[in-house]
Design a protein around this motif. Sequence first.
Motif, PDB file in Angstrom:
ATOM      1  N   SER A 110     -10.126  -2.902   1.415  1.00  0.00           N
ATOM      2  CA  SER A 110     -11.016  -1.472   0.956  1.00  0.00           C
ATOM      3  C   SER A 110     -11.532  -1.572  -0.746  1.00  0.00           C
ATOM      4  O   SER A 110     -12.417  -1.329  -0.765  1.00  0.00           O
ATOM      5  CB  SER A 110     -10.359  -0.689   1.340  1.00  0.00           C
ATOM      6  N   LEU A 120     -14.391  -3.774  -1.498  1.00  0.00           N
ATOM      7  CA  LEU A 120     -15.216  -3.166  -0.197  1.00  0.00           C
ATOM      8  C   LEU A 120     -16.697  -2.445  -0.667  1.00  0.00           C
ATOM      9  O   LEU A 120     -17.860  -1.721  -0.935  1.00  0.00           O
ATOM     10  CB  LEU A 120     -15.237  -2.777   1.770  1.00  0.00           C
ATOM     11  N   LEU A 121     -15.127  -1.131  -1.630  1.00  0.00           N
ATOM     12  CA  LEU A 121     -15.616  -0.254  -2.672  1.00  0.00           C
ATOM     13  C   LEU A 121     -16.094  -0.387  -3.346  1.00  0.00           C
ATOM     14  O   LEU A 121     -16.387   0.237  -4.598  1.00  0.00           O
ATOM     15  CB  LEU A 121     -14.360   0.669  -1.908  1.00  0.00           C
ATOM     16  N   SER A 155       1.028  -0.932   0.095  1.00  0.00           N
ATOM     17  CA  SER A 155       0.152   0.315   0.014  1.00  0.00           C
ATOM     18  C   SER A 155       0.864   0.858   0.273  1.00  0.00           C
ATOM     19  O   SER A 155       0.334   2.294  -0.835  1.00  0.00           O
ATOM     20  CB  SER A 155      -1.086   0.295   0.982  1.00  0.00           C
ATOM     21  N   CYS A 173     -13.922   5.181  -5.838  1.00  0.00           N
ATOM     22  CA  CYS A 173     -13.432   5.687  -4.959  1.00  0.00           C
ATOM     23  C   CYS A 173     -14.776   6.439  -4.456  1.00  0.00           C
ATOM     24  O   CYS A 173     -16.707   6.028  -4.625  1.00  0.00           O
ATOM     25  CB  CYS A 173     -13.441   7.161  -5.245  1.00  0.00           C
ATOM     26  N   ARG A 174     -14.635   6.289  -2.946  1.00  0.00           N
ATOM     27  CA  ARG A 174     -16.080   6.596  -1.912  1.00  0.00           C
ATOM     28  C   ARG A 174     -17.359   7.630  -2.331  1.00  0.00           C
ATOM     29  O   ARG A 174     -17.918   7.727  -2.696  1.00  0.00           O
ATOM     30  CB  ARG A 174     -15.636   5.954  -0.831  1.00  0.00           C
ATOM     31  N   ILE A 211      -8.485  10.099   1.611  1.00  0.00           N
ATOM     32  CA  ILE A 211      -9.278   8.884   1.676  1.00  0.00           C
ATOM     33  C   ILE A 211      -8.390   7.957   3.328  1.00  0.00           C
ATOM     34  O   ILE A 211      -8.303   8.579   4.260  1.00  0.00           O
ATOM     35  CB  ILE A 211      -7.770   7.667   0.791  1.00  0.00           C
ATOM     36  N   TRP A 247      -8.985   6.038   6.723  1.00  0.00           N
ATOM     37  CA  TRP A 247      -8.323   4.785   7.191  1.00  0.00           C
ATOM     38  C   TRP A 247      -8.365   3.292   6.468  1.00  0.00           C
ATOM     39  O   TRP A 247      -8.712   2.121   6.126  1.00  0.00           O
ATOM     40  CB  TRP A 247      -7.918   4.600   8.455  1.00  0.00           C
ATOM     41  N   TYR A 248     -10.160   3.009   6.720  1.00  0.00           N
ATOM     42  CA  TYR A 248     -11.147   2.282   6.464  1.00  0.00           C
ATOM     43  C   TYR A 248     -11.804   1.697   5.070  1.00  0.00           C
ATOM     44  O   TYR A 248     -11.709   1.144   5.048  1.00  0.00           O
ATOM     45  CB  TYR A 248     -12.594   2.659   7.150  1.00  0.00           C
ATOM     46  N   ASP A 249     -10.960   2.754   4.599  1.00  0.00           N
ATOM     47  CA  ASP A 249     -11.015   2.665   2.862  1.00  0.00           C
ATOM     48  C   ASP A 249      -9.899   2.784   2.070  1.00  0.00           C
ATOM     49  O   ASP A 249      -9.485   3.058   1.203  1.00  0.00           O
ATOM     50  CB  ASP A 249     -11.926   4.184   2.162  1.00  0.00           C
ATOM     51  N   ASN A 250      -8.483   2.611   3.439  1.00  0.00           N
ATOM     52  CA  ASN A 250      -7.012   1.886   2.888  1.00  0.00           C
ATOM     53  C   ASN A 250      -6.951   1.251   3.834  1.00  0.00           C
ATOM     54  O   ASN A 250      -5.124   0.837   3.453  1.00  0.00           O
ATOM     55  CB  ASN A 250      -6.613   3.637   2.977  1.00  0.00           C
ATOM     56  N   LEU A 251      -7.191   0.435   3.770  1.00  0.00           N
ATOM     57  CA  LEU A 251      -7.242  -1.437   3.730  1.00  0.00           C
ATOM     58  C   LEU A 251      -6.758  -1.706   2.679  1.00  0.00           C
ATOM     59  O   LEU A 251      -7.281  -2.464   1.998  1.00  0.00           O
ATOM     60  CB  LEU A 251      -8.016  -1.450   4.843  1.00  0.00           C
TER      61      LEU A 251
END
Length: 263
Positions: A63, A66-67, A24, A71-72, A53, A55-59
Amino acid sequence: MGHEPLAPWIEPAVAFMVGCCLGSFYNVVIYRWPRGESIVSPPSRCPACGAFIRWYDNLPLISFVLLRGRCRQCRQAISWRYPAVELLTGLMTSGLFHVFGWSASFFVFFAFGTLLLLIAFIDLDTYLIPDVLSLGGLVLGLGTSLVSPHITWVDSVTGAVLGGGLFFAVAWGYEQWRKHEGLGGGDIKLLAMIGAFIGWKGVVFTVFVSSVVGAAVGLLVMARSRQGLVTRIPFGPFLSLGAMCYVFWGERLAKWYCESLGL
């Protein structure tokens, strides 16, 4: 009472997860370094809309799934390169642990693999190989050969000279024939770095594998682009692939080949 030994899958799994996390960060380096941006700050942001971004969208890997690869904030597609780098780094780290354990060779080859990964993806994006990575890696490879259990300093120097000299000769010959540059100086320095880490045998193996794979991919790309021999194809990724193949399988393949010939 003695402690029970860890389950055999725990350490490789930890190595994989650590590798994914490092992957990452490598994505940040690959994107920002060629642009002259800091790799430390600001925090990660979407290349499309600039939103930071969380932290929970950068796992790593999780992520992206899940996404659903978007991008959210702006819902623009996230490049598949990001999970690919994370996955490759995780697999490389776990694979090196499987072969070498927590030994000096593990850390030497992990540094080598990291350099190759960064170089490969930066070359894919920019058609350039930063000298700080290739020449810095060359110095590191020569330096670690003084204490490394897998290569002598003589083999390291020989590999660096052969790697750099071989590609310099090929590049010079191609330029004389075609009247324009074929192999860039970055590829020459990269092969010298590869030779410093894995010696002259590794250079020969790397050139063979990278040439075969590169030729196959090049033919496909040229067929799709219809530009013929003028099609630009970065060679750094193929050299990096060939070098890591040697780290994992090169000596065993060479031994099998020699035995099959009765040598």
